[in-house]
Write a protein that holds these residues in place. Structure first.
Motif, PDB file in Angstrom:
ATOM      1  N   ARG A 288       0.566  -1.153  -0.035  1.00 55.37           N
ATOM      2  CA  ARG A 288      -0.109  -0.103   0.104  1.00 55.37           C
ATOM      3  C   ARG A 288       0.789   1.235   0.023  1.00 55.37           C
TER       4      ARG A 288
ATOM      5  N   ARG B 153       0.217   5.513  -0.533  1.00 51.78           N
ATOM      6  CA  ARG B 153      -0.865   6.521  -0.340  1.00 51.78           C
ATOM      7  C   ARG B 153      -1.134   6.795  -1.976  1.00 51.78           C
ATOM      8  N   THR B 154      -2.484   6.716  -2.210  1.00 54.62           N
ATOM      9  CA  THR B 154      -2.867   6.827  -3.599  1.00 54.62           C
ATOM     10  C   THR B 154      -2.714   8.027  -4.220  1.00 54.62           C
TER      11      THR B 154
ATOM     12  N   ALA C 108       0.739   7.287  -5.368  1.00 53.72           N
ATOM     13  CA  ALA C 108       0.651   6.278  -6.440  1.00 53.72           C
ATOM     14  C   ALA C 108       0.281   6.811  -7.626  1.00 53.72           C
ATOM     15  N   LEU C 109      -0.527   7.733  -7.780  1.00 51.10           N
ATOM     16  CA  LEU C 109      -1.090   8.113  -8.894  1.00 51.10           C
ATOM     17  C   LEU C 109       0.020   8.811  -9.674  1.00 51.10           C
TER      18      LEU C 109
ATOM     19  N   ALA D 182      -6.420   1.968 -10.496  1.00 44.21           N
ATOM     20  CA  ALA D 182      -7.394   2.154  -9.326  1.00 44.21           C
ATOM     21  C   ALA D 182      -7.863   1.004  -8.653  1.00 44.21           C
TER      22      ALA D 182
ATOM     23  N   GLU E 275      -5.026  -1.205  -7.113  1.00 39.78           N
ATOM     24  CA  GLU E 275      -4.599  -0.612  -5.846  1.00 39.78           C
ATOM     25  C   GLU E 275      -5.409  -0.752  -4.769  1.00 39.78           C
TER      26      GLU E 275
ATOM     27  N   HIS F 262      -9.292  -0.478  -5.048  1.00 41.67           N
ATOM     28  CA  HIS F 262     -10.533   0.293  -5.187  1.00 41.67           C
ATOM     29  C   HIS F 262     -11.461  -0.731  -5.859  1.00 41.67           C
TER      30      HIS F 262
ATOM     31  N   ASP G 206     -12.272   1.551  -1.814  1.00 43.19           N
ATOM     32  CA  ASP G 206     -11.678   0.542  -1.343  1.00 43.19           C
ATOM     33  C   ASP G 206     -12.060  -0.075  -0.045  1.00 43.19           C
TER      34      ASP G 206
ATOM     35  N   GLU H 213     -11.019   4.000   1.607  1.00 39.31           N
ATOM     36  CA  GLU H 213     -10.978   5.180   0.839  1.00 39.31           C
ATOM     37  C   GLU H 213     -11.694   5.172  -0.552  1.00 39.31           C
TER      38      GLU H 213
ATOM     39  N   LEU I 186     -12.305   7.176  -4.041  1.00 38.35           N
ATOM     40  CA  LEU I 186     -11.550   7.784  -5.137  1.00 38.35           C
ATOM     41  C   LEU I 186     -12.551   8.327  -5.991  1.00 38.35           C
TER      42      LEU I 186
END
Length: 196
Positions: free
Chosen positions: A15, A17-18, A21-22, A55, A58, A60, A84, A89, A91
């Motif tokens: 994991r 943080r989104t 990662a994006l 997504a 990851e 989601h 997620d 989370e 998104l």
């Protein structure tokens, strides 16, 4: 207490943080913002399916909804919301399509739940989802013409009959001074006139 990064099946996820990662995956091709605990990622239409796949990979995995927003004069914003279930989370994923040719690849291959959402968006906004397995009308009666959630769609009922509910000040029969009559919002000035 269980670790939120470890799902019930015991497989640990790598994991990050989104937002990071994006940014790592898309660089300058993504605009990421956070507001009230919700992360929003904006990409070009060419990255749309890849963004959905990323997504999902990851974590989601829950597809919530997809729709369009009419954003004149240029086009439409396509918006999808995913969740997620492990980290809780949310998104928000967004892209844009032009008004002249509103086309986008279908998300059904990534999230089967996008099927009806894309059909409704096609029917209400006229956005064509290429590769959709059954892009046919979902809600409107057969033979309906136009796209009712576009801002330029004229609601004929507003012109043909009085709007229900309370009247505007000055439009009652109680002797109040009258004001200039106007057409409802979104109705062209010459709409409904003979020869106009």
């Amino acid at each position: 207490m269980s670790d939120p990064a470890v799902p019930a099946d015991g497989r640990a996820r790598d994991r990050r943080r989104t937002p990071e990662a994006l940014a790592e995956r898309y660089g300058e091709r993504v605009q990421v913002s956070e507001s009230s605990g919700e992360i929003t990622a904006d990409v070009q239409a060419g990255d749309w399916i890849d963004l959905l796949e990323f997504a999902r990979a990851e974590g989601h995995e829950f597809f919530d909804w997809l729709t369009a927003v009419d954003d004149p004069p240029d086009g439409f914003q396509i918006v999808a919301h995913v969740f997620d279930p492990v980290s809780h989370e949310r998104l928000l994923l967004r892209t844009r399509v032009s008004r002249a040719d509103p086309r986008l690849p279908s998300a059904v291959g990534v999230f089967r739940g996008a099927d009806w959402h894309e059909r409704e968006t096609f029917e209400m906004f006229g956005v064509v989802f290429e590769g959709h397995p059954n892009l046919v009308p979902l809600l409107l009666p057969e033979g309906f013409e136009g796209f009712p959630l576009r801002k330029d769609f004229v609601l004929a009922a507003r012109v043909a009959k009085a709007w229900p509910g309370a009247k505007e000040p000055g439009e009652s029969d109680h002797g109040s001074p009258s004001r200039r009559k106007t057409l409802p919002p979104g109705v062209p000035a010459d709409w409904g006139r003979e020869g106009g």
